[in-house]
Write a protein that holds these residues in place. Structure first.
Motif, PDB file in Angstrom:
ATOM      1  N   GLY A  59       1.358   0.418 -11.998  1.00 49.52           N
ATOM      2  CA  GLY A  59       0.095   0.346 -11.466  1.00 49.52           C
ATOM      3  C   GLY A  59      -1.166  -0.132 -12.461  1.00 49.52           C
ATOM      4  O   GLY A  59      -2.376   0.444 -11.779  1.00 49.52           O
ATOM      5  N   LEU A  60      -1.058  -0.655 -14.007  1.00 45.16           N
ATOM      6  CA  LEU A  60      -2.050  -1.351 -14.112  1.00 45.16           C
ATOM      7  C   LEU A  60      -1.866  -2.879 -14.399  1.00 45.16           C
ATOM      8  O   LEU A  60      -3.095  -2.711 -14.382  1.00 45.16           O
ATOM      9  N   VAL A  61      -1.096  -3.644 -13.393  1.00 49.42           N
ATOM     10  CA  VAL A  61      -1.899  -4.464 -13.348  1.00 49.42           C
ATOM     11  C   VAL A  61      -1.390  -4.725 -12.077  1.00 49.42           C
ATOM     12  O   VAL A  61      -0.740  -4.236 -11.247  1.00 49.42           O
ATOM     13  N   GLU A  62      -2.056  -5.969 -11.090  1.00 48.43           N
ATOM     14  CA  GLU A  62      -1.443  -6.087 -10.168  1.00 48.43           C
ATOM     15  C   GLU A  62      -1.564  -7.968  -9.751  1.00 48.43           C
ATOM     16  O   GLU A  62      -2.810  -8.634 -10.179  1.00 48.43           O
ATOM     17  N   VAL A  63      -1.645  -8.994  -8.907  1.00 48.17           N
ATOM     18  CA  VAL A  63      -1.248  -9.465  -8.197  1.00 48.17           C
ATOM     19  C   VAL A  63      -1.821 -10.264  -8.032  1.00 48.17           C
ATOM     20  O   VAL A  63      -2.779  -9.806  -6.355  1.00 48.17           O
TER      21      VAL A  63
END
Length: 119
Positions: A59-63
């Protein structure tokens, strides 16, 4: 800071740091990681996407977007609010740890409080 109980690895830390100024696609992340780490961390594309997958799962990066360039998909990644908090906290932890090593007076003060003295 941790990802599922483990300390952030150098690649994870620098990937998160590379995204502090906004979304980037893979090639730019690779180049930014190299620059931020003074070339101490060099990621091949496969390694980068493995790191990004772990960070996304945590849950630290997302597209945030995807486009087709020369027939290939180009995904742009961004920090989530938790990712931004995580990289900031890790930077503070690393700075505090470095301060202990580089500041002799602080190191002596820490040692003085941990030394067992005879009664």
């Amino acid at each position: 800071m941790t990802i599922r109980g483990a300390a952030l690895s150098a690649p994870s830390y620098f990937v998160l740091a590379s995204l502090l100024d906004g979304p980037l696609h893979g090639y730019v992340i690779i180049k930014r990681v190299e620059a931020l780490s003074d070339e101490a961390v060099r990621l091949a594309a496969g390694s980068l996407y493995a790191v990004l997958d772990r960070l996304a799962e945590a849950g630290l990066v997302e597209v945030v977007s995807e486009e087709i360039v020369n027939g290939r998909a180009r995904r742009y990644f961004a920090l989530t609010p938790e990712g931004a908090d995580t990289v900031q906290a890790e930077a503070a932890r690393l700075a505090a740890a470095a301060k202990i090593v580089t500041n002799q007076a602080l190191r002596r003060r820490v040692l003085d409080t941990t030394v067992v003295r005879p009664v």
